[in-house]
Scaffold this motif. Structure first.
Motif, PDB file in Angstrom:
ATOM      1  N   UNK A 164     -90.578 -89.679 -46.402  1.00 15.24           N
ATOM      2  CA  UNK A 164     -89.289 -90.697 -46.745  1.00 15.24           C
ATOM      3  C   UNK A 164     -88.041 -89.720 -47.588  1.00 15.24           C
ATOM      4  N   UNK A 165     -88.283 -88.451 -46.290  1.00 11.00           N
ATOM      5  CA  UNK A 165     -86.749 -88.071 -46.706  1.00 11.00           C
ATOM      6  C   UNK A 165     -85.585 -88.322 -45.533  1.00 11.00           C
ATOM      7  N   UNK A 166     -84.858 -88.936 -46.308  1.00  6.93           N
ATOM      8  CA  UNK A 166     -83.722 -88.962 -46.018  1.00  6.93           C
ATOM      9  C   UNK A 166     -82.349 -88.627 -46.382  1.00  6.93           C
ATOM     10  N   UNK A 167     -80.951 -87.968 -45.715  1.00  6.41           N
ATOM     11  CA  UNK A 167     -80.383 -87.613 -45.701  1.00  6.41           C
ATOM     12  C   UNK A 167     -78.827 -89.074 -46.091  1.00  6.41           C
ATOM     13  N   UNK A 168     -78.312 -89.218 -46.957  1.00  4.84           N
ATOM     14  CA  UNK A 168     -77.120 -89.823 -47.265  1.00  4.84           C
ATOM     15  C   UNK A 168     -75.901 -89.506 -47.893  1.00  4.84           C
ATOM     16  N   UNK A 169     -75.533 -89.145 -46.234  1.00  2.00           N
ATOM     17  CA  UNK A 169     -74.038 -89.142 -45.995  1.00  2.00           C
ATOM     18  C   UNK A 169     -73.184 -89.021 -47.572  1.00  2.00           C
ATOM     19  N   UNK A 170     -73.226 -90.545 -47.956  1.00  5.03           N
ATOM     20  CA  UNK A 170     -72.121 -90.743 -49.207  1.00  5.03           C
ATOM     21  C   UNK A 170     -72.954 -90.536 -50.177  1.00  5.03           C
ATOM     22  N   UNK A 171     -74.336 -90.053 -50.244  1.00  5.77           N
ATOM     23  CA  UNK A 171     -73.878 -88.480 -52.049  1.00  5.77           C
ATOM     24  C   UNK A 171     -73.557 -87.526 -51.187  1.00  5.77           C
ATOM     25  N   UNK A 172     -74.055 -86.695 -50.754  1.00  5.60           N
ATOM     26  CA  UNK A 172     -73.914 -85.316 -49.931  1.00  5.60           C
ATOM     27  C   UNK A 172     -72.782 -85.260 -49.693  1.00  5.60           C
ATOM     28  N   UNK A 173     -71.823 -85.838 -49.048  1.00  2.68           N
ATOM     29  CA  UNK A 173     -71.066 -85.068 -48.574  1.00  2.68           C
ATOM     30  C   UNK A 173     -70.780 -85.725 -47.546  1.00  2.68           C
ATOM     31  N   UNK A 174     -69.408 -84.881 -46.385  1.00  2.90           N
ATOM     32  CA  UNK A 174     -69.233 -84.815 -44.587  1.00  2.90           C
ATOM     33  C   UNK A 174     -69.100 -83.075 -44.779  1.00  2.90           C
ATOM     34  N   UNK A 175     -69.164 -82.973 -45.261  1.00  2.00           N
ATOM     35  CA  UNK A 175     -69.857 -80.589 -44.520  1.00  2.00           C
ATOM     36  C   UNK A 175     -70.690 -80.484 -44.006  1.00  2.00           C
ATOM     37  N   UNK A 176     -70.853 -79.757 -42.954  1.00  2.00           N
ATOM     38  CA  UNK A 176     -71.297 -79.466 -42.401  1.00  2.00           C
ATOM     39  C   UNK A 176     -72.780 -78.940 -43.093  1.00  2.00           C
ATOM     40  N   UNK A 177     -74.169 -79.417 -42.335  1.00  2.00           N
ATOM     41  CA  UNK A 177     -75.021 -79.693 -43.430  1.00  2.00           C
ATOM     42  C   UNK A 177     -75.841 -78.498 -42.706  1.00  2.00           C
ATOM     43  N   UNK A 178     -76.688 -77.353 -43.492  1.00  2.00           N
ATOM     44  CA  UNK A 178     -77.015 -76.371 -43.333  1.00  2.00           C
ATOM     45  C   UNK A 178     -78.100 -76.183 -42.109  1.00  2.00           C
ATOM     46  N   UNK A 179     -77.735 -75.222 -41.185  1.00  2.00           N
ATOM     47  CA  UNK A 179     -78.419 -75.531 -40.027  1.00  2.00           C
ATOM     48  C   UNK A 179     -79.882 -75.199 -40.144  1.00  2.00           C
ATOM     49  N   UNK A 180     -80.859 -74.511 -40.991  1.00  2.00           N
ATOM     50  CA  UNK A 180     -81.770 -74.159 -40.910  1.00  2.00           C
ATOM     51  C   UNK A 180     -82.320 -76.121 -41.356  1.00  2.00           C
ATOM     52  N   UNK A 181     -81.387 -77.662 -42.140  1.00  2.00           N
ATOM     53  CA  UNK A 181     -81.859 -78.663 -41.633  1.00  2.00           C
ATOM     54  C   UNK A 181     -81.626 -79.504 -40.826  1.00  2.00           C
ATOM     55  N   UNK A 182     -80.870 -78.546 -40.499  1.00  2.00           N
ATOM     56  CA  UNK A 182     -80.451 -79.704 -38.899  1.00  2.00           C
ATOM     57  C   UNK A 182     -82.063 -79.394 -37.928  1.00  2.00           C
ATOM     58  N   UNK A 183     -81.999 -77.848 -37.792  1.00  2.78           N
ATOM     59  CA  UNK A 183     -83.511 -76.930 -36.952  1.00  2.78           C
ATOM     60  C   UNK A 183     -84.304 -77.863 -36.744  1.00  2.78           C
ATOM     61  N   UNK A 184     -84.721 -79.319 -38.683  1.00  5.18           N
ATOM     62  CA  UNK A 184     -86.169 -79.184 -38.827  1.00  5.18           C
ATOM     63  C   UNK A 184     -86.149 -81.129 -38.165  1.00  5.18           C
ATOM     64  N   UNK A 185     -85.120 -81.442 -37.407  1.00  3.74           N
ATOM     65  CA  UNK A 185     -84.840 -82.365 -36.292  1.00  3.74           C
ATOM     66  C   UNK A 185     -85.874 -81.775 -34.626  1.00  3.74           C
ATOM     67  N   UNK A 186     -86.011 -80.814 -34.788  1.00  3.40           N
ATOM     68  CA  UNK A 186     -87.597 -80.653 -33.333  1.00  3.40           C
ATOM     69  C   UNK A 186     -88.513 -81.544 -33.919  1.00  3.40           C
TER      70      UNK A 186
END
Length: 351
Positions: A324-346
């Motif tokens: 149930x881990x979702x990223x809610x951009x309306x809460x966290x803002x729109x600056x670049x996500x850290x690469x380690x988070x984006x690499x979890x897409x794998x």
């Protein structure tokens, strides 16, 4: 208002599952963002005034670049192109994929028996490239670009841009330069181009303009999208046809080019100011548009030559769905996500 990069290129197909399997195997588009069946109720301007049932899959490539939205009509039989696209026809002619090793990509595709349209050559921008046609009659360009988000075994990354046939380049620049922000002219010349000779219609005389953006993208997902490029082709002698004449959005072919954005209200005002009002606008109809596991708002404009440009303001995407881990951009803002988070897409890879 920010445009954060190419989110995806829409690819209309007859069988969404068969096509995605092919794109996973050959183009490494294997990171599943959403897989949804729904009714497109807000696209009436581009579906002859009738709602369209569809099945759509959004997939990314971990090496970076925009994704594919693989799209199938389910409420009707998809209507294929009556005649093959001739280079310079009006709309998206070619999808462009990035690669940090064009020769390796060419060798792999040749060994796999893909339909290569000529040899590796050099584009007017100085980049190595080559062209191929997939089993669904779509032409792709694999173009040299050194940006790699996460180096894997793939020989290509995701979408770098598109080649678009236009009626009049100066008229279309209002959309691509003034609204989308491709303000850097890399190349602008008129002649017959040798590197296009392997493509149907490539021996015509064209005005050819290659555009890039001068700004550094800084949205939440910009680190994975990377830079992008648009190439405009105008036939000098001839009468190009509308790629979607007699057909509707979602039918087989390249159906739209989609940009990830922030601040839909400001973008709406900007587009209207340049004479291109939204033709679809989910933000006017609801707070957020549910796309299965993801959510956000979307809108469309139509360029002078007929190309549909989509804008998506992402509100929520699943990262690790099982917990149930979702990223809610309306809460966290729109600056670049850290690469380690984006690499979890794998972990969203489908083999």
């Amino acid at each position: 208002m920010k445009i954060n990069g190419i989110q995806q290129l829409g690819v209309g197909v007859v069988d969404v599952h068969e096509a995605w399997k092919w794109y996973r195997e050959h183009f490494s588009m294997d990171i599943l963002i959403f897989d949804e069946e729904a009714v497109a109720e807000l696209m009436l301007a581009h579906t002859n005034g009738e709602t369209a049932s569809r099945h759509a899959i959004l997939a990314l490539n971990m090496e970076g670049g925009g994704g594919f939205e693989i799209w199938q009509h389910t409420g009707k039989k998809p209507t294929p192109k009556v005649t093959p696209i001739v280079l310079g026809d009006l709309g998206i002619n070619i999808g462009v994929l990035k690669s940090d090793n064009v020769e390796a990509a060419y060798a792999k595709y040749k060994a796999s028996g893909l339909n290569l349209l000529g040899e590796v050559s050099v584009s007017p921008s100085g980049s190595k490239h080559f062209f191929l046609k997939d089993p669904y009659d779509n032409i792709w360009e694999v173009k040299e670009h050194q940006f790699v988000f996460s180096k894997e075994t793939a020989v290509n990354g995701g979408v770098f841009g598109t080649v678009i046939g236009v009626k009049n380049i100066d008229e279309s620049l209002v959309v691509y330069r003034d609204i989308l922000g491709f303000d850097k002219v890399v190349y602008d010349e008129t002649k017959v181009f040798e590197d296009l000779s392997g493509i149907p219609g490539g021996n015509q005389k064209f005005r050819r303009v290659i555009l890039r953006h001068s700004d550094v993208k800084s949205g939440a997902l910009s680190p994975i999208f990377g830079d992008s490029e648009i190439e405009l082709l105008q036939v000098i002698d001839g009468s190009p046809k509308d790629i979607y004449e007699g057909r509707i959005w979602g039918d087989p072919g390249f159906i739209h080019l989609c940009y990830d954005i922030n601040d839909m209200d400001a973008l709406r005002e900007k587009a209207e100011g340049f004479g291109f009002p939204f033709t679809a606008d989910s933000a006017r109809a609801m707070d957020t548009f549910d796309m299965g596991d993801a959510a956000g708002n979307f809108s469309y404009i139509q360029a002078p030559e007929g190309t549909l440009i989509e804008f998506v303001e992402t509100h929520k995407i699943p990262l690790v769905k099982k917990i149930g881990w979702y990223i809610d951009f309306r809460k966290r803002g729109n600056h670049p996500l850290p690469n380690w988070i984006l690499k979890l897409f794998r972990f969203k890879r489908v083999k």
